[in-house]
Each structure stands twice: as structure tokens, then as C-alpha cells.
Write a protein that holds these residues in place. Sequence first.
Motif, PDB file in Angstrom:
ATOM      1  N   ARG A  14       9.483  13.186   0.204  1.00  0.00           N
ATOM      2  CA  ARG A  14       9.124  11.798  -0.100  1.00  0.00           C
ATOM      3  C   ARG A  14       8.720  11.046   1.170  1.00  0.00           C
ATOM      4  N   ALA A  15       9.390  11.336   2.289  1.00  0.00           N
ATOM      5  CA  ALA A  15       9.038  10.711   3.565  1.00  0.00           C
ATOM      6  C   ALA A  15       7.616  11.080   3.968  1.00  0.00           C
ATOM      7  N   ALA A  16       7.209  12.305   3.648  1.00  0.00           N
ATOM      8  CA  ALA A  16       5.851  12.741   3.967  1.00  0.00           C
ATOM      9  C   ALA A  16       4.824  11.961   3.142  1.00  0.00           C
ATOM     10  N   ILE A  17       5.143  11.655   1.892  1.00  0.00           N
ATOM     11  CA  ILE A  17       4.234  10.857   1.064  1.00  0.00           C
ATOM     12  C   ILE A  17       4.061   9.468   1.666  1.00  0.00           C
ATOM     13  N   SER A  18       5.168   8.818   1.980  1.00  0.00           N
ATOM     14  CA  SER A  18       5.099   7.481   2.569  1.00  0.00           C
ATOM     15  C   SER A  18       4.404   7.506   3.929  1.00  0.00           C
ATOM     16  N   GLY A  19       4.703   8.544   4.706  1.00  0.00           N
ATOM     17  CA  GLY A  19       4.086   8.679   6.024  1.00  0.00           C
ATOM     18  C   GLY A  19       2.582   8.821   5.950  1.00  0.00           C
ATOM     19  N   ARG A  20       2.104   9.473   4.906  1.00  0.00           N
ATOM     20  CA  ARG A  20       0.661   9.622   4.718  1.00  0.00           C
ATOM     21  C   ARG A  20       0.028   8.314   4.233  1.00  0.00           C
ATOM     22  N   LEU A  21       0.675   7.664   3.266  1.00  0.00           N
ATOM     23  CA  LEU A  21       0.114   6.446   2.688  1.00  0.00           C
ATOM     24  C   LEU A  21       0.082   5.285   3.670  1.00  0.00           C
ATOM     25  N   VAL A  22       1.069   5.226   4.578  1.00  0.00           N
ATOM     26  CA  VAL A  22       1.135   4.107   5.514  1.00  0.00           C
ATOM     27  C   VAL A  22      -0.046   4.101   6.477  1.00  0.00           C
ATOM     28  N   LEU A  23      -0.767   5.222   6.575  1.00  0.00           N
ATOM     29  CA  LEU A  23      -1.919   5.318   7.468  1.00  0.00           C
ATOM     30  C   LEU A  23      -3.233   4.931   6.790  1.00  0.00           C
ATOM     31  N   THR A  24      -3.210   4.693   5.484  1.00  0.00           N
ATOM     32  CA  THR A  24      -4.446   4.341   4.785  1.00  0.00           C
ATOM     33  C   THR A  24      -4.896   2.940   5.178  1.00  0.00           C
ATOM     34  N   PRO A  25      -6.203   2.666   5.119  1.00  0.00           N
ATOM     35  CA  PRO A  25      -6.709   1.337   5.483  1.00  0.00           C
ATOM     36  C   PRO A  25      -6.083   0.208   4.674  1.00  0.00           C
ATOM     37  N   ALA A  49      -2.595  -4.541   4.880  1.00  0.00           N
ATOM     38  CA  ALA A  49      -1.525  -5.306   4.244  1.00  0.00           C
ATOM     39  C   ALA A  49      -0.311  -5.454   5.158  1.00  0.00           C
ATOM     40  N   ILE A  50       0.054  -4.385   5.852  1.00  0.00           N
ATOM     41  CA  ILE A  50       1.214  -4.421   6.746  1.00  0.00           C
ATOM     42  C   ILE A  50       0.972  -5.363   7.917  1.00  0.00           C
ATOM     43  N   GLU A  51      -0.235  -5.311   8.484  1.00  0.00           N
ATOM     44  CA  GLU A  51      -0.549  -6.197   9.607  1.00  0.00           C
ATOM     45  C   GLU A  51      -0.522  -7.655   9.171  1.00  0.00           C
ATOM     46  N   LYS A  52      -1.026  -7.933   7.987  1.00  0.00           N
ATOM     47  CA  LYS A  52      -0.998  -9.303   7.464  1.00  0.00           C
ATOM     48  C   LYS A  52       0.442  -9.788   7.292  1.00  0.00           C
ATOM     49  N   LEU A  53       1.294  -8.952   6.714  1.00  0.00           N
ATOM     50  CA  LEU A  53       2.691  -9.324   6.527  1.00  0.00           C
ATOM     51  C   LEU A  53       3.418  -9.469   7.861  1.00  0.00           C
ATOM     52  N   ARG A  54       3.088  -8.588   8.801  1.00  0.00           N
ATOM     53  CA  ARG A  54       3.725  -8.676  10.130  1.00  0.00           C
ATOM     54  C   ARG A  54       3.375  -9.991  10.814  1.00  0.00           C
ATOM     55  N   MET A  55       2.130 -10.405  10.729  1.00  0.00           N
ATOM     56  CA  MET A  55       1.711 -11.648  11.356  1.00  0.00           C
ATOM     57  C   MET A  55       2.343 -12.864  10.672  1.00  0.00           C
ATOM     58  N   GLU A  56       2.516 -12.770   9.364  1.00  0.00           N
ATOM     59  CA  GLU A  56       3.171 -13.857   8.642  1.00  0.00           C
ATOM     60  C   GLU A  56       4.617 -14.013   9.083  1.00  0.00           C
ATOM     61  N   GLY A 104       0.743  -1.247   0.000  1.00  0.00           N
ATOM     62  CA  GLY A 104       0.000   0.000   0.000  1.00  0.00           C
ATOM     63  C   GLY A 104       0.768   1.289   0.000  1.00  0.00           C
ATOM     64  N   ILE A 105       2.097   1.234  -0.108  1.00  0.00           N
ATOM     65  CA  ILE A 105       2.866   2.478  -0.223  1.00  0.00           C
ATOM     66  C   ILE A 105       3.694   2.397  -1.514  1.00  0.00           C
ATOM     67  N   GLY A 106       4.864   2.923  -1.522  1.00  0.00           N
ATOM     68  CA  GLY A 106       5.732   2.867  -2.688  1.00  0.00           C
ATOM     69  C   GLY A 106       7.143   3.229  -2.285  1.00  0.00           C
ATOM     70  N   PRO A 107       8.120   2.978  -3.162  1.00  0.00           N
ATOM     71  CA  PRO A 107       9.521   3.278  -2.824  1.00  0.00           C
ATOM     72  C   PRO A 107       9.849   4.749  -3.034  1.00  0.00           C
ATOM     73  N   PHE A 108       9.154   5.604  -2.290  1.00  0.00           N
ATOM     74  CA  PHE A 108       9.284   7.045  -2.527  1.00  0.00           C
ATOM     75  C   PHE A 108      10.589   7.616  -1.991  1.00  0.00           C
ATOM     76  N   VAL A 109      10.956   7.264  -0.765  1.00  0.00           N
ATOM     77  CA  VAL A 109      12.165   7.835  -0.164  1.00  0.00           C
ATOM     78  C   VAL A 109      13.417   7.312  -0.841  1.00  0.00           C
ATOM     79  N   ILE A 110      13.466   6.030  -1.068  1.00  0.00           N
ATOM     80  CA  ILE A 110      14.661   5.439  -1.681  1.00  0.00           C
ATOM     81  C   ILE A 110      14.675   5.603  -3.188  1.00  0.00           C
ATOM     82  N   GLY A 111      13.526   5.993  -3.768  1.00  0.00           N
ATOM     83  CA  GLY A 111      13.404   6.079  -5.212  1.00  0.00           C
ATOM     84  C   GLY A 111      14.469   6.914  -5.893  1.00  0.00           C
TER      85      GLY A 111
END
Length: 255
Positions: free
Chosen positions: A229-240, A245-252, A138-145
Motif C-alpha cells: 500500500r505504501a508503494a501505491i501512495s508513493g507512486r501517486l504522490v508523484l503525479t502532477p 494539490a499538495i503544494e497548494k495545501l502546503r502554502m495555505e 490526489g492520493i488515497g488512504p491506502f496504507v491506513i485503509g
Amino acid sequence: MSEAYVKSETHQGITTIEFYHPQGNSLPGKLLEEIAKEIHFAGTHSETKVIVLKSAGDKAFCAGASFHELSNIKTDAEGIRFFSGFANVINAIRKCPKFVIGRIQGKAVGGGVGLIAAVDYAIAVEKAEIRLSELTFGIGPFVIGPAVERKIGTSAFSALAIDAAGWRTSEWAKRKGLFAEVHSNIENMDESIRRLAHNLSHSSAAAAAELKKVLWKGTEHWDELLKERAAISGRLVLTPVAKEAIEKLRMEKVA
């Protein structure tokens, strides 16, 4: 080993910075902060002539961002602070007057690919495949891009970023310019790193600093760019979508 760490040692002009995390050498904020500090210190330390950045173990080079920390981000400010950790490491390498050699002994994902792109010379083994997985959660490689695009070009970067579930081989990475060298085994890789680090430790520090300025020309605005770019990722990481997706990957990963 169970405790994450960053450690630095200097011998005969060569400063080795090693990081470790039990979850595939992933990078929580604290490790990112420590890596950036060690690179900055080595860059200003007169005894250091060249830096080697490596991770511990013989498996993954870096699994990217810590999913535990990603799942705990609750505000824009927390998101910006976390993703700024990657920005700070990239900018520390960019502004360091000494060359940074990357030792890539295994696979790299997301932010790990960003670290590889930021170093001045990456030496890898054949098993060191790469992937930019950010779009899958749900995000993208914005900071490292900017670092990745600078090293391999827009076309190759877009292929990596869009095909977020696909791995690219070390040969692909070398062909695109991410890896300067690829070796069949760790022993040969380490011998090449020793040779290059030794040669650079005996070369002109002033010449190295001037060459780095030339090689990084056009990136002078990255302090501000990577913050944006960090602000873009910081905003997107809060979307549902990202949260789920992050919680699912974390549990895996926990399982």
C-alpha cells in the motif's frame, strides 16, 4: 512549544507515549519512526503493562501526514519510505503484546484517523471529528485503509474515503466503532483513561497478549500488505495532480 517531539514516560505499569508537532500534531517521517520505536520498546519492556498513545495540547489530535515532507518527495523510493512510516506505526501497535489506549482530544485527519483505528481502545471527546482527506490531494488512504476498514467496516470506510472533504462527528465515529467512548470534556475523558489504564495495569499480561492475538486475527500478512500500500501512495504522490494539490495545501498552511 515550537519543536516537534516524541516522549515516553512509565509510571506504575502505564507507559504514556506523547507526540507533538507545531502544525496540528502532523506527522513527518522522523516522528513516525520515533513513535514506532517507542511502541516497540514499551511492548518488550517488562515494567510496561499498558500503553497510552496521545498527542500534546488541547486542539487537534493529529493533522495527518506532513505536507512539507509530501511536497519534497521526488522519487518512488522516497515516497515508499515516507508512507512506510505510517505502516510501521500501525504494525508496531498490531504486534505489541500490550494493549494500546488512544487519547483523542481533538480532530483527526488522514493518518491521524489511521492511528486511532490501530489502537486497541480509543477514548475521545465530543469535538474529536474525523476526516480522510487523502483523495482531495490526489492520493488515497491506502496504507491506513486496512486498519480503518478493520475497525469500522467496508461501508463506513468507503464513505470516509470517498467523501474526502467531509467531516464526521465523534458520535458517528463511536457508532461505527472507531471510538470506544466519547466524553463531553477532556476531564471526563482523562478520568476514563486513568480508570481503564489502571485496571489493565493490574490484569494478567499473559491474558492481554493472548487476547490481542485473537482481536488481531487475520492481520498476520500486514507487514507485506502495508508495504504494498505504501508503494501505491508513493507512486501517486508523484503525479502532477497530487504535486499541485499538495503544494497548494502546503502554502495555505504556511500562510
